[in-house]
Design an enzyme around this catalytic site. Structure first.
Site, PDB file in Angstrom:
ATOM      1  N   THR A 584       0.832  -1.210   0.000  1.00 37.48           N
ATOM      2  CA  THR A 584       0.000   0.000   0.000  1.00 37.48           C
ATOM      3  C   THR A 584       0.865   1.257   0.000  1.00 37.48           C
ATOM      4  O   THR A 584       0.468   2.282  -0.544  1.00 37.48           O
ATOM      5  CB  THR A 584      -0.958  -0.003   1.211  1.00 37.48           C
ATOM      6  OG1 THR A 584      -0.193  -0.213   2.404  1.00 37.48           O
ATOM      7  CG2 THR A 584      -1.995  -1.097   1.087  1.00 37.48           C
ATOM      8  N   GLU A 655       1.502  12.114   0.975  1.00 36.92           N
ATOM      9  CA  GLU A 655       1.632  13.377   0.257  1.00 36.92           C
ATOM     10  C   GLU A 655       3.005  13.618  -0.348  1.00 36.92           C
ATOM     11  O   GLU A 655       3.141  14.337  -1.343  1.00 36.92           O
ATOM     12  CB  GLU A 655       1.237  14.523   1.204  1.00 36.92           C
ATOM     13  CG  GLU A 655      -0.264  14.533   1.396  1.00 36.92           C
ATOM     14  CD  GLU A 655      -0.732  15.253   2.642  1.00 36.92           C
ATOM     15  OE1 GLU A 655      -1.204  16.374   2.510  1.00 36.92           O
ATOM     16  OE2 GLU A 655      -0.624  14.688   3.753  1.00 36.92           O
TER      17      GLU A 655
END
Lengths: 693, 327
Positions: A584, A655
């Protein structure tokens, strides 16, 4: 045993790809009504009349809410949420009415034909570096200081051997998660119940409680599956407010979802940014001055100042520095959070300017960054908990083949392609926020763990299960995990790349506490439960600069016949603490880099100066990168054991991939062509007339 | 979305009778009309589903390829005769939209797709094409993607298609049924310039049905290609597209076709350039001079002036490539 740090498939992956998982308005009760928002068609003015009579006479219409009959709301410190409270229109596309009907089709048709009359006033929607309304806000987004200064930057520039001064611009960017904002709301005995597509059910429940004058326990918000957010669902938008009002007035459950078109005007966006950057360096490339002046827009309703100049404050050493934020109120909707707010546009400007400085000073761009590595955070003087920026660059250089790069721009040609390479750094703060968690041992040897995490597609549900299994020293099948429910102990929002660190801290703490009780206590029939909160643990942390780092290297090719840009090769190397689930994590970094590619080459909200609002408001005209745009992406991370990050030893990864990505592409395009595009996106028209032939 | 009647006739005659009523729209693959209805851009009272009426056959007859109106874009692009003998058509189809859309979009429906001008697509704003007489905000507004050739003060929209650009270069003929009888419309005359009736995209008579497209299988067609310049590599309308065909004998251009897409309200057959190239040496300078002469008629806005230069570069490079040179 499945533990943290090991690859694990998403536990909800099969449900999602087979359509078993239900999202937002798919979870509406059978008797739910459907609502459709009516939006202002003027950019500024007043609603003078709405012909609700004809609408109410239409078969199937149950209610039409306007500012005259909508329930009054309390103040929740966000005027974008004060929907239908008065007759003012603050921007084109603002909600001026809500049609509630038995079917979606009736609601939509009546909404689109509702006769709304306006008194219009002249509007002002365009940001400019010299806009007369620019002012210094009290602070920028996320608590960042408005201005900061170290030494005399003018003197630093004057004494520099090499100076770069340039203005960089990014357009309005839209988050566009696959699932639009959506809510189902109903009331039960004065309590509000909601299924909401949100990045945090705790803050949504708190905000709804305030708006509707309820105690927090009277509001329950769940968000079992959320189809992405990219920050746009980090704070509530108008959809849960409208759904709750409509449910209250009609006494029935109400489902409300934005269309894709509404996502460009009712869901937040990244403000256009303008950055004036001045860099000065001595003959050896050591920075004597960094000046970053950032300009952005906000609405008339609410102040949101993108913290664009925050990135450089903590990134590079410089003898003098100046950073400022100025914002102006326009007749637009309020900008909001979008993946790496501040860092993303800020790094585009700074990492581009550094590339220009490297060229001016005749220093390799990686070497230039090495010469300006700080020993401590230049802004705060705090030591870094860990900082492997140059190790990322060195590994990226190895993977990419950076060594021996010819620095000259516009000289490599392969058929009709001009070829170049570019580099940029990446950085994002490693944050954590207080969260609670609950862990329960059951007599049959299994466990229940509750933590108010939200999985917006990141894999948070899987990682929290891994965290719980590791701490409880059991197989994951023995743990029943409960997330995304405001009835759980308070949980942090899925934002700021802080989710796993925040929720994982609480899960680890609860599971450890439970195990130590189990060492001395028998598990009773009703189970043995511990509830924890991490607020005090976070307060006790050392004062350190905690950041994740990365380096991105890109090959760009520009077609001299058309000005089209392709990016066939891209390497990203990151140092982000312990990687909790490689599968992930890789998706997060890959997604961030791809979104950065999209920002570099494609994405642009087209301001409609004449009518207000955004002229492109669908995915046919607002381009995001397609599969065909994405070349060979290589992603690696460095081992990093940072004991100052909390029990999971992880920094965020959601991010950082987008930070610096657009600069790496722009720098490669310059190296290919010799054309420096300082206004994103880099489209053929910005290159064509300066290309050979 | 306005409530509408949906009818699925069993024969073309029934369909023609239904389409004669005002307020009626024909539905084929639905890839454009359904979007427009959802947005309120198209508000038909009745939708006549002709999707199963259109022939899905592709047959070779009398030196031409006959393509049924119901043939899907993806099937047509993959058809061996199209791939081998009409490369411009195959490439144009594959350059269009996305795989999913090409699987749905039909040959007849593709010809009738509407402009994607952002003002046309937004029923809350004026647009002469959508609502005649309301004005054209694009002329002084957002025009980067819009027309540089053949437009009027009333409309600067472009025809956004790819397939139709190739069909004009291949001198295809569109076969049409009307209540009064059958018609053949050359592809070059199928779409029209806006003039003072920008609401009319085509010269297709009201209530008519496209039944087939006929493409001559000439040696020239076998030497054709299609190039599309766009803002992203897939699923984007063209900034400028070029369909071209070229045959060279002894270094001299025996015949040429050059058609520009996404620059006008219709695929723009560059006859000025063709005339200046035919019979001349197949050289870069001949191509460049010819294309410049064609583009002298361009009247761009500030925002789309680059399309003139893009059209020049892409046209010259495409002709050069067809002439056997490396681009």
């Amino acid at each position: 045993m499945m533990v943290l740090g090991h690859d694990h498939v998403r536990v909800d992956g099969r449900d999602k790809v087979t359509g078993v998982a239900r999202y937002g308005v798919e979870k509406r009760p059978d008797d739910a009504l459907h609502a459709w928002a009516v939006r202002a068609t003027v950019a500024r003015g007043r609603v003078t009349g709405i012909d609700t009579e004809a609408a109410l006479a239409t078969p199937g219409v149950v209610e039409v809410l306007t500012w005259r009959n909508a329930p009054r709301l309390e103040d929740a410190d966000d005027d974008e949420l004060q929907v239908l409270q008065d007759d003012h229109v603050a921007y084109r596309g603002q909600v001026v009415a809500l049609v509630v009907a038995e079917t979606l089709e009736v609601a939509r048709e009546v909404a689109s034909t509702l006769d709304v009359r306006y008194e219009t006033e002249p509007h002002d929607v365009a940001l400019a570096i010299d806009h007369p309304g620019l002012y210094a806000p009290e602070q920028a987004n996320a608590g960042a200081d408005t201005d900061s200064a170290r030494g005399d930057v003018e003197e630093g520039l004057a004494s520099s051997s090499h100076v770069v001064e340039a203005v960089y611009e990014t357009p309005a960017l839209f988050n566009n998660p696959m699932e639009p904002h959506a809510t189902v709301a109903w009331w039960e005995d004065g309590a509000l119940r909601m299924v909401d597509s949100t990045q945090g059910t705790t803050p949504t429940a708190q905000t709804m409680a305030t708006l509707f004058g309820l105690d927090e326990p009277q509001v329950r918000v769940t968000a079992e599956h959320v189809g992405g957010g990219f920050g746009s669902k980090g704070t509530p938008k108008a959809n849960p407010v409208l759904a709750a009002m409509a449910a209250k007035v009609t006494g029935r459950p109400v489902a409300l979802a934005w269309t894709r078109q509404m996502m460009f005007g009712l869901a937040g966006y990244r403000t256009p940014t303008i950055s004036r950057v001045r860099l000065g360096a001595d003959a050896d490339g050591r920075l004597q001055a960094i000046s970053h002046e950032a300009f952005s827009q906000t609405s008339r309703l609410e102040e949101f100042t993108e913290q664009t100049a925050e990135y450089v404050r903590h990134m590079y050493d410089s003898r003098t520095a100046l950073t400022t934020h100025r914002v102006t109120q326009l007749d637009v909707h309020t900008p909001s959070w979008m993946r790496a707010p501040g860092e993303c546009p800020g790094a585009y400007a700074i990492e581009s300017a550094l590339d220009e400085l490297a060229h001016t000073a005749g220093i390799d761009p990686v070497e230039l960054r090495r010469r300006n590595e700080p020993e401590v955070d230049p802004e705060t003087g705090a030591p870094y908990s860990s900082r492997q920026l140059m190790a990322c660059h060195d590994r990226a250089a190895e993977l990419f083949g950076w060594a021996g790069r010819d620095p000259r721009p516009g000289v490599r040609r392969d058929g009709h392609w001009l070829v170049g390479t570019g580099v940029a750094s990446s950085s994002y703060p490693a944050m954590a926020a207080p969260s609670g968690a609950r862990a329960t041992a059951l007599p049959d040897g299994t466990f229940r763990v509750g933590v108010n995490a939200t999985d917006i597609g990141t894999g948070a549900r899987t990682v929290m299960l891994q965290a719980a299994a590791e701490e409880l020293k059991v197989e994951p099948e023995q743990v029943d995990l409960h997330i995304a429910d405001s009835d759980l102990p308070h949980g942090a929002v899925a934002g700021g790349s802080s989710g796993s660190a925040s929720w994982g801290w609480a899960v680890a703490k609860a599971c450890r506490a439970l195990r130590s009780r189990m060492a001395t206590e028998r598990v009773p029939d009703e189970g043995l439960e511990v509830v924890v909160d991490t607020a005090e643990d976070l307060k006790g942390r050392a004062s350190l600069a905690r950041f994740a780092y990365g380096a991105q290297m890109v090959e760009a090719r520009v077609d001299v016949r058309t000005g089209e840009v392709v990016v066939p090769r891209w390497v990203g190397v990151f140092a982000a603490g312990r990687i909790l689930n490689p599968r992930t994590a890789r998706s997060q970094l890959l997604g961030g880099m791809t979104m950065g590619l999209s920002m570099a080459l494609h994405e642009e909200g087209l301001l409609d100066e004449r009518f207000g609002g955004w002229a492109n408001h669908d995915l046919a005209t607002y381009h995001v990168a397609a599969n065909a745009d994405v070349g060979d992406l290589t992603i690696e991370w460095l081992p990093e054991d940072d004991g100052e990050l909390g029990p999971l030893r992880s920094k965020g990864i959601g991010e950082i991939g987008i930070v610096g990505a657009a600069a790496a592409v722009a720098n490669a395009v310059w190296h290919a062509t010799g054309v420096r595009v300082r206004s994103l996106p880099i489209q053929p028209d910005k290159l064509l007339d300066r290309l050979p032939g | 979305m306005r409530a509408f009647d949906y009818v699925r006739p069993d024969t073309e005659d029934e369909a023609l009778a239904l389409l004669a009523e005002p307020g009626t729209s024909a539905l084929a693959g639905g890839t454009n009309l359904v979007d427009l209805m959802r947005l309120g851009v198209a508000r038909p009272e009745r939708v006549v589903d002709v999707d199963r009426l259109g022939s899905t056959e592709v047959v070779e007859r009398d030196g031409s390829l006959w393509i049924g109106a119901g043939v899907r874009n993806s099937d047509l692009a993959a058809h061996p005769v199209v791939r081998e003998r009409l490369p411009a058509l195959s490439r144009a189809l594959l350059a269009a939209a996305s795989g999913q859309l090409r699987n749905r979009a039909s040959t007849g429906g593709n010809l009738l797709q509407r402009t994607r001008c952002v003002y046309f697509m937004d029923p809350t704003k004026p647009c002469n094409k959508r609502e005649p007489g309301t004005g054209c905000p694009a002329v002084d507004g957002l025009s980067r993607d819009l027309a540089v050739l053949g437009h009027s003060e009333h409309c600067i929209a472009t025809h956004p298609g790819d397939m139709s650009v190739a069909l004009v270069a291949l001198e295809a003929v569109v076969h049409v049924r009307t209540a009064e009888g059958d018609l053949s419309i050359p592809a070059v005359d199928f779409h029209r310039l806006p003039g003072d009736e920008p609401h009319r995209d085509t010269n297709l008579p009201a209530g008519a049905l496209v039944t087939a497209v006929e493409v001559p299988l000439t040696p020239l067609a076998g030497r054709s290609t299609y190039r599309k310049a766009r803002d992203r590599r897939s699923f984007a309308f063209g900034l400028v597209t070029v369909a071209a065909a070229l045959t060279v004998e002894d270094g001299v251009v025996a015949d040429v076709r050059l058609v520009l897409g996404s620059v006008a309200h219709k695929p723009w057959r560059a006859t000025v350039a063709e005339d200046a190239i035919r019979g001349r040496a197949a050289s870069g300078s001949v191509f460049d001079d010819a294309v410049r002469a064609e583009l002298a008629a361009a009247r761009p806005t500030d925002q789309n002036a680059f399309k003139v230069e893009l059209a020049r570069r892409l046209s010259v490079a495409t002709l050069h490539e067809l002439a056997g040179g490396r681009a």
